[in-house]
Scaffold this motif. Structure first.
Motif, PDB file in Angstrom:
ATOM      1  N   VAL A   8       0.822  -1.209   0.000  1.00 26.96           N
ATOM      2  CA  VAL A   8       0.000   0.000   0.000  1.00 26.96           C
ATOM      3  C   VAL A   8       0.857   1.260   0.000  1.00 26.96           C
ATOM      4  CG1 VAL A   8      -1.632   1.361   1.377  1.00 26.96           C
ATOM      5  CG2 VAL A   8      -1.981  -1.105   1.089  1.00 26.96           C
ATOM      6  N   HIS A   9       1.957   1.229   0.746  1.00 33.05           N
ATOM      7  CA  HIS A   9       2.791   2.430   0.878  1.00 33.05           C
ATOM      8  C   HIS A   9       3.990   2.436  -0.068  1.00 33.05           C
ATOM      9  CE1 HIS A   9       0.613   4.010   4.353  1.00 33.05           C
ATOM     10  NE2 HIS A   9       0.527   2.766   4.784  1.00 33.05           N
ATOM     11  N   GLY A  10       4.006   1.509  -1.018  1.00 25.97           N
ATOM     12  CA  GLY A  10       5.052   1.522  -2.033  1.00 25.97           C
ATOM     13  C   GLY A  10       6.366   0.917  -1.617  1.00 25.97           C
ATOM     14  N   GLY A  11       6.403   0.271  -0.452  1.00 20.48           N
ATOM     15  CA  GLY A  11       7.638  -0.356  -0.012  1.00 20.48           C
ATOM     16  C   GLY A  11       7.937  -1.652  -0.736  1.00 20.48           C
ATOM     17  N   GLU A  12       6.915  -2.254  -1.328  1.00 21.96           N
ATOM     18  CA  GLU A  12       7.078  -3.487  -2.098  1.00 21.96           C
ATOM     19  C   GLU A  12       6.342  -3.341  -3.423  1.00 21.96           C
ATOM     20  OE1 GLU A  12       8.493  -6.121  -3.494  1.00 21.96           O
ATOM     21  OE2 GLU A  12       8.695  -6.958  -1.463  1.00 21.96           O
ATOM     22  N   ASN A  13       7.083  -3.341  -4.522  1.00 20.82           N
ATOM     23  CA  ASN A  13       6.461  -3.213  -5.839  1.00 20.82           C
ATOM     24  C   ASN A  13       6.685  -4.441  -6.709  1.00 20.82           C
ATOM     25  OD1 ASN A  13       9.160  -2.941  -6.493  1.00 20.82           O
ATOM     26  ND2 ASN A  13       9.029  -0.745  -6.909  1.00 20.82           N
ATOM     27  N   ASN A  14       7.174  -5.532  -6.091  1.00 25.24           N
ATOM     28  CA  ASN A  14       7.365  -6.784  -6.820  1.00 25.24           C
ATOM     29  C   ASN A  14       6.297  -7.767  -6.352  1.00 25.24           C
ATOM     30  OD1 ASN A  14       8.340  -9.518  -7.442  1.00 25.24           O
ATOM     31  ND2 ASN A  14      10.214  -8.510  -8.115  1.00 25.24           N
ATOM     32  N   TYR A  15       5.331  -8.029  -7.217  1.00 28.74           N
ATOM     33  CA  TYR A  15       4.200  -8.849  -6.789  1.00 28.74           C
ATOM     34  C   TYR A  15       4.585 -10.312  -6.573  1.00 28.74           C
ATOM     35  CZ  TYR A  15       3.726 -10.595 -11.618  1.00 28.74           C
ATOM     36  OH  TYR A  15       3.954 -11.194 -12.839  1.00 28.74           O
TER      37      TYR A  15
END
Length: 222
Positions: free
Chosen positions: A186-193
């Motif tokens: 949600v906060h962009g800390g993880e962008n690798n699904y």
């Protein structure tokens, strides 16, 4: 004219977050179904459990490969390999409960329902509240390491009290991981699904097995 088709940073971030969420939950659903199918095959063939060493080598080996190739199509292949392998190791455990407990089916169903409620409830809370749980990352890693070591000790020194404590620890830690991982997306800390999917799958798997173990220990049937 250049203002047209230009997406502001906040809007671009929202779009990216929504994309990661969609891809994560879609891949998570597919891997859970694949893992369940693998468990079903293992149960129907009455396969023996591969043992602690093979399970750990297979898990950490496939986890390493998934992380290494997480930015390519190979990552998806290794995600399914990992979740399928874990499904195969789960089958014998489910058979054990179904065969050795008169209420084994009820125990499995209760653990499954509890896992689903916890996952959905915590995921919705993290998504709706949009609270930042990034501060939990270090504590979760330390807690998981302690619980993992305690669990290994429990394998060689069977003590019901220790087993209950380890299972309770994993339930709390995996619940925290669901909040943390969802918050990271949600906060962009993880962008690798792919990495997000593996993290949530591992949390769900451990949550289910820990609930099942506690229910089995407290079951009236021995």
């Amino acid at each position: 004219m250049s203002q047209y088709r230009v997406i502001s940073r906040p809007q671009a971030g929202v779009l990216e977050t929504n994309k990661v969420l969609r891809n994560t939950y879609a891949l998570l659903a597919m891997t859970l179904l694949f893992s369940a199918a693998a468990a079903g095959v293992s149960m129907s063939l009455d396969l023996p459990h591969p043992g602690v060493i093979i399970t750990l080598v297979g898990y950490f080996g496939l986890l390493f490969l998934t992380n290494k190739f997480s930015h390519s199509a190979w990552g998806i292949l290794f995600v399914f390999a990992l979740t399928g392998f874990m499904g195969l190791t789960l089958g014998p455990i489910l058979n054990l409960y179904l065969k050795h407990y008169a209420n084994g089916g009820q125990l499995v169903a209760t653990a499954l329902g509890g896992t689903g409620l916890i996952f959905v409830g915590l995921s919705l809370y993290a998504l709706a509240s949009r609270k930042d749980f990034s501060f939990m990352g270090g504590m979760l890693m330390a807690g998981i390491l302690v619980a993992f070591i305690a669990g290994l000790i429990g394998l060689f020194v069977p003590m019901p009290g220790l087993q209950i404590a380890v299972s309770a620890m994993f339930i709390l830690l995996m619940s925290g991981m669901i909040l943390w991982q969802t918050s990271e997306i949600v906060h962009g800390g993880e962008n690798n699904y792919i990495l997000a999917t593996v993290s949530l799958y591992v949390a769900i798997f451990n949550l289910f097995t820990s609930l099942l173990q506690i229910l089995g220990i407290f079951s009236n049937d021995d």
